[in-house]
Design a protein around this motif. Sequence first.
Motif, PDB file in Angstrom:
ATOM      1  N   VAL A   1      10.148  10.047  -3.112  1.00  0.00           N
ATOM      2  CA  VAL A   1       9.723   9.545  -1.804  1.00  0.00           C
ATOM      3  C   VAL A   1       9.309  10.676  -0.876  1.00  0.00           C
ATOM      4  O   VAL A   1       8.964  10.435   0.279  1.00  0.00           O
ATOM      5  N   SER A   2       9.307  11.884  -1.379  1.00  0.00           N
ATOM      6  CA  SER A   2       8.901  13.030  -0.572  1.00  0.00           C
ATOM      7  C   SER A   2       7.412  12.933  -0.246  1.00  0.00           C
ATOM      8  O   SER A   2       6.579  12.854  -1.145  1.00  0.00           O
ATOM      9  N   SER A   3       7.090  12.901   1.031  1.00  0.00           N
ATOM     10  CA  SER A   3       5.695  12.804   1.519  1.00  0.00           C
ATOM     11  C   SER A   3       5.015  11.512   1.106  1.00  0.00           C
ATOM     12  O   SER A   3       3.797  11.463   0.956  1.00  0.00           O
ATOM     13  N   VAL A   4       5.804  10.439   0.920  1.00  0.00           N
ATOM     14  CA  VAL A   4       5.272   9.126   0.556  1.00  0.00           C
ATOM     15  C   VAL A   4       5.483   8.182   1.735  1.00  0.00           C
ATOM     16  O   VAL A   4       6.535   8.205   2.371  1.00  0.00           O
ATOM     17  N   THR A   5       4.477   7.355   2.020  1.00  0.00           N
ATOM     18  CA  THR A   5       4.602   6.318   3.037  1.00  0.00           C
ATOM     19  C   THR A   5       4.115   5.006   2.449  1.00  0.00           C
ATOM     20  O   THR A   5       3.279   4.984   1.537  1.00  0.00           O
ATOM     21  N   VAL A   6       4.640   3.906   2.981  1.00  0.00           N
ATOM     22  CA  VAL A   6       4.305   2.581   2.458  1.00  0.00           C
ATOM     23  C   VAL A   6       4.091   1.589   3.603  1.00  0.00           C
ATOM     24  O   VAL A   6       4.636   1.762   4.696  1.00  0.00           O
TER      25      VAL A   6
ATOM     26  N   ALA B   1       3.249   2.116 -12.722  1.00  0.00           N
ATOM     27  CA  ALA B   1       1.925   2.679 -12.462  1.00  0.00           C
ATOM     28  C   ALA B   1       2.122   4.029 -11.790  1.00  0.00           C
ATOM     29  O   ALA B   1       3.171   4.298 -11.197  1.00  0.00           O
ATOM     30  N   THR B   2       1.117   4.853 -11.879  1.00  0.00           N
ATOM     31  CA  THR B   2       1.164   6.178 -11.276  1.00  0.00           C
ATOM     32  C   THR B   2       0.274   6.215 -10.039  1.00  0.00           C
ATOM     33  O   THR B   2      -0.822   5.666 -10.037  1.00  0.00           O
ATOM     34  N   VAL B   3       0.791   6.873  -8.997  1.00  0.00           N
ATOM     35  CA  VAL B   3      -0.027   7.194  -7.830  1.00  0.00           C
ATOM     36  C   VAL B   3      -0.152   8.709  -7.828  1.00  0.00           C
ATOM     37  O   VAL B   3       0.849   9.425  -7.729  1.00  0.00           O
ATOM     38  N   GLY B   4      -1.365   9.186  -8.009  1.00  0.00           N
ATOM     39  CA  GLY B   4      -1.601  10.619  -8.127  1.00  0.00           C
ATOM     40  C   GLY B   4      -1.292  11.387  -6.850  1.00  0.00           C
ATOM     41  O   GLY B   4      -1.180  10.817  -5.760  1.00  0.00           O
ATOM     42  N   ALA B   5      -1.192  12.692  -6.997  1.00  0.00           N
ATOM     43  CA  ALA B   5      -0.968  13.571  -5.855  1.00  0.00           C
ATOM     44  C   ALA B   5      -2.117  13.420  -4.863  1.00  0.00           C
ATOM     45  O   ALA B   5      -3.284  13.447  -5.243  1.00  0.00           O
ATOM     46  N   GLY B   6      -1.778  13.210  -3.602  1.00  0.00           N
ATOM     47  CA  GLY B   6      -2.785  13.064  -2.570  1.00  0.00           C
ATOM     48  C   GLY B   6      -3.570  11.767  -2.629  1.00  0.00           C
ATOM     49  O   GLY B   6      -4.579  11.613  -1.950  1.00  0.00           O
ATOM     50  N   ALA B   7      -3.109  10.807  -3.421  1.00  0.00           N
ATOM     51  CA  ALA B   7      -3.833   9.544  -3.613  1.00  0.00           C
ATOM     52  C   ALA B   7      -3.065   8.383  -3.005  1.00  0.00           C
ATOM     53  O   ALA B   7      -1.934   8.534  -2.527  1.00  0.00           O
ATOM     54  N   ASP B   8      -3.684   7.218  -3.033  1.00  0.00           N
ATOM     55  CA  ASP B   8      -3.008   6.003  -2.591  1.00  0.00           C
ATOM     56  C   ASP B   8      -3.452   4.854  -3.483  1.00  0.00           C
ATOM     57  O   ASP B   8      -4.499   4.931  -4.120  1.00  0.00           O
ATOM     58  N   LYS B   9      -2.623   3.813  -3.547  1.00  0.00           N
ATOM     59  CA  LYS B   9      -2.923   2.619  -4.339  1.00  0.00           C
ATOM     60  C   LYS B   9      -2.369   1.389  -3.645  1.00  0.00           C
ATOM     61  O   LYS B   9      -1.366   1.456  -2.947  1.00  0.00           O
ATOM     62  N   PHE B  10      -3.041   0.270  -3.936  1.00  0.00           N
ATOM     63  CA  PHE B  10      -2.568  -1.040  -3.494  1.00  0.00           C
ATOM     64  C   PHE B  10      -1.955  -1.750  -4.692  1.00  0.00           C
ATOM     65  O   PHE B  10      -2.488  -1.667  -5.802  1.00  0.00           O
TER      66      PHE B  10
ATOM     67  N   HIS C   1       0.860  -1.182   0.000  1.00  0.00           N
ATOM     68  CA  HIS C   1       0.000   0.000   0.000  1.00  0.00           C
ATOM     69  C   HIS C   1       0.892   1.227   0.000  1.00  0.00           C
ATOM     70  O   HIS C   1       1.722   1.395   0.899  1.00  0.00           O
ATOM     71  N   ILE C   2       0.726   2.066  -1.020  1.00  0.00           N
ATOM     72  CA  ILE C   2       1.530   3.274  -1.157  1.00  0.00           C
ATOM     73  C   ILE C   2       0.620   4.482  -1.045  1.00  0.00           C
ATOM     74  O   ILE C   2      -0.367   4.595  -1.777  1.00  0.00           O
ATOM     75  N   LYS C   3       0.958   5.384  -0.110  1.00  0.00           N
ATOM     76  CA  LYS C   3       0.226   6.630   0.086  1.00  0.00           C
ATOM     77  C   LYS C   3       1.108   7.784  -0.376  1.00  0.00           C
ATOM     78  O   LYS C   3       2.242   7.914   0.082  1.00  0.00           O
ATOM     79  N   ASN C   4       0.578   8.606  -1.260  1.00  0.00           N
ATOM     80  CA  ASN C   4       1.330   9.739  -1.793  1.00  0.00           C
ATOM     81  C   ASN C   4       0.680  11.028  -1.311  1.00  0.00           C
ATOM     82  O   ASN C   4      -0.306  11.488  -1.881  1.00  0.00           O
ATOM     83  N   ALA C   5       1.228  11.617  -0.262  1.00  0.00           N
ATOM     84  CA  ALA C   5       0.688  12.862   0.285  1.00  0.00           C
ATOM     85  C   ALA C   5       1.330  14.092  -0.342  1.00  0.00           C
ATOM     86  O   ALA C   5       1.054  15.217   0.075  1.00  0.00           O
ATOM     87  N   SER C   6       2.159  13.903  -1.352  1.00  0.00           N
ATOM     88  CA  SER C   6       2.824  15.040  -1.982  1.00  0.00           C
ATOM     89  C   SER C   6       1.880  15.747  -2.956  1.00  0.00           C
ATOM     90  O   SER C   6       0.785  15.263  -3.241  1.00  0.00           O
TER      91      SER C   6
END
Length: 111
Positions: free
Chosen positions: A101-106, A68-77, A39-44
């Motif tokens: 990896v700026s503002s990204v958590t996994v 694959a792309t994870v949009g700004a403020g989005a998350d994906k599994f 699970h990748i969360k992109n808070a950037s």
Amino acid sequence: MARTALTPQRFATLGLAPSYVAPDAAGVSFRSSGKQVLHIKNASGASITVTLKIGVTVEGQAVTNPTATVGAGADKFFGPFNDHYDQPDGTGTVFVDLSSVSSVTVACLTL
């Protein structure tokens, strides 16, 4: 730089409150049994590209790694991962690269 080694967190009947970590710029790695989901969360404020590193070759030829792309403020599994993603060192480890990896958590989750 070393990849951030993730420990799979097991789903539970009574619920899982997963812990998320900030990944290293080199990406993440985790041991896979085919039951793991990333699970990748992109808070950037910008999209990131996720590259799933295929660990096998076909008739000696490298295979193109899917992205694959994870949009700004989005998350994906992502996942589960079959053995094509196991790196060739025989440990069953999966590598995932992140364009930023700026503002990204996994978190790595497992059944």
